[in-house]
Design an enzyme around this catalytic site. Structure first.
Site, PDB file in Angstrom:
ATOM      1  N   ALA A 249       0.673  -0.977   0.142  1.00 54.11           N
ATOM      2  CA  ALA A 249      -0.472   0.037   0.132  1.00 54.11           C
ATOM      3  C   ALA A 249       0.704   1.234   0.249  1.00 54.11           C
ATOM      4  O   ALA A 249       1.873   1.057  -0.093  1.00 54.11           O
ATOM      5  CB  ALA A 249      -0.536  -0.041   1.323  1.00 54.11           C
ATOM      6  N   LYS A 250       0.552   2.481   0.024  1.00 58.36           N
ATOM      7  CA  LYS A 250       0.778   3.549  -0.105  1.00 58.36           C
ATOM      8  C   LYS A 250       2.387   3.492   1.333  1.00 58.36           C
ATOM      9  O   LYS A 250       2.915   4.156   0.586  1.00 58.36           O
ATOM     10  CB  LYS A 250       0.116   4.815   0.308  1.00 58.36           C
ATOM     11  CG  LYS A 250      -0.869   4.494  -1.237  1.00 58.36           C
ATOM     12  CD  LYS A 250      -1.203   5.915  -1.321  1.00 58.36           C
ATOM     13  CE  LYS A 250      -2.494   5.366  -3.090  1.00 58.36           C
ATOM     14  NZ  LYS A 250      -4.226   5.285  -3.592  1.00 58.36           N
ATOM     15  N   ARG A 251       1.949   2.834   2.547  1.00 56.74           N
ATOM     16  CA  ARG A 251       2.622   3.409   3.197  1.00 56.74           C
ATOM     17  C   ARG A 251       3.537   2.268   2.998  1.00 56.74           C
ATOM     18  O   ARG A 251       4.934   2.961   3.751  1.00 56.74           O
ATOM     19  CB  ARG A 251       2.079   2.751   4.473  1.00 56.74           C
ATOM     20  CG  ARG A 251       1.831   0.799   4.382  1.00 56.74           C
ATOM     21  CD  ARG A 251       1.430   0.416   5.722  1.00 56.74           C
ATOM     22  NE  ARG A 251       1.335  -0.837   5.679  1.00 56.74           N
ATOM     23  CZ  ARG A 251      -0.085  -1.930   4.629  1.00 56.74           C
ATOM     24  NH1 ARG A 251      -1.223  -0.942   4.807  1.00 56.74           N
ATOM     25  NH2 ARG A 251       0.129  -2.417   4.661  1.00 56.74           N
TER      26      ARG A 251
END
Ligand code: GLU
Length: 308
Positions: A249-251
């Protein structure tokens, strides 16, 4: 004619998992001589920003993925931004109302958590149907206090469908998801209603997307059946996961297109994606047309793919 699509939400820069879906959806459509549509799913106006939509187009072009309609290119089935398609959703909601299966739901999130049994395996909350049996007088009284969401009553019956990649799926909507929301209390249309409306009206015949949405597919098929639209072929693909097993994910730093574009050429990144999709034995530099000639669904894994 096969019509595929990619339907990203412009809530940030795309990451490796997003482009993995885009590439596989493109390959599947193009390998059958099909068309490919880009639809921008910007229903959630708080989280979505137009500049991300522009960046999605730029990143797709950088990889060499082309589309026949959609995004800023426009086309015969537009608009291609969900934020501009409210009239279509209102019409579909009215069609659903005619089935007699919609009802207002006044439950808050806390009410729902309190009265619902979490789904055994994955923590999904199955709505209890609490507001389905409210009397007209009770609805009137509750309306004075808060705006309701709109829910669709689902059947308690066993169904199957065949996913193009994961095969035969069994489900029972009442058991697996319960009555679901088609319009939220804040007036926004729910993803399930919007995605079915758009795929149907845009003539999409093939939906390729991450298998996190496999469990949404029965709800969508039920909407297709109520609305009398023909159901596209669904083919879900594995998720890319980090070493800890969590979905990319974006994390996950370094996996967004901004940093990928600094570190890789398009051919290197496409080679990585082709390898993660089971199309090559090792990482090599490939153009999208070279990958197209290697593409076959039976090479694509069904287990989630670990990216280190
Ligand atoms: N907009 C959704 C997402 O970005 C995809 C919806 C779909 O492919 O059906 O996750």
């Amino acid at each position: 004619m096969v019509v595929g699509r990619f339907a990203p939400s412009p809530s940030g820069r795309m990451h490796l998992g997003n482009i993995y879906s885009a590439v596989l959806s493109w390959l599947s459509a193009r390998s059958q001589g099909g068309r490919w549509i880009l639809r921008i799913e910007d229903l959630d106006r708080q989280r979505c920003h137009p500049e991300y939509a522009g960046q999605i187009e730029d990143d797709l072009r950088w990889l060499g993925l082309d589309w026949d309609e959609g995004g800023s290119l426009g086309g015969p089935n537009g608009p291609y931004y969900q934020s501009e398609r409210t009239d279509f959703y209102i019409n579909v909601l009215e069609k659903l109302r005619e089935t007699g299966r919609l009802y207002p739901c006044f439950c808050s999130r806390a009410d729902i958590m309190a009265s619902s049994a979490p789904h055994q395996s994955d923590g999904v909350v199955v709505y209890s149907g609490r507001c389905r049996t409210l009397s007209a007088a009770e609805r009137m009284a509750l309306s004075a206090e808060r705006k309701p969401a709109t829910r669709l009553c689902v059947p308690d019956a066993d169904f199957t469908f065949t996913d193009g990649h994961y095969g035969l799926q069994h489900y029972n909507l009442a058991r697996d998801c319960g009555d679901f929301i088609v319009r939220r209390a804040d007036g926004n249309f729910a993803y399930q209603l919007a995605v079915v409306t758009d795929d149907a009206l845009m003539g999409v015949t093939e939906v390729v997307r991450g298998c996190d949405l496999l469990s949404s597919t029965p709800q969508q098929i039920y909407l297709y059946s109520l609305l009398g639209y023909s159901v596209p072929q669904f083919a879900h693909i594995p998720l890319l996961v980090a070493l800890d097993g969590r979905r990319l994910a974006k994390r996950n730093a370094g996996t967004d297109m901004g940093s990928l574009r600094q570190r890789y050429t398009p051919q290197q990144l496409l080679g990585l994606i082709a390898h993660l999709a089971g199309l090559t034995d090792q990482r090599e530099e490939l153009s999208i047309s070279e990958i197209l000639s290697l593409f076959a669904w039976n090479k694509v894994p069904t287990e989630n793919v670990v990216v280190d």
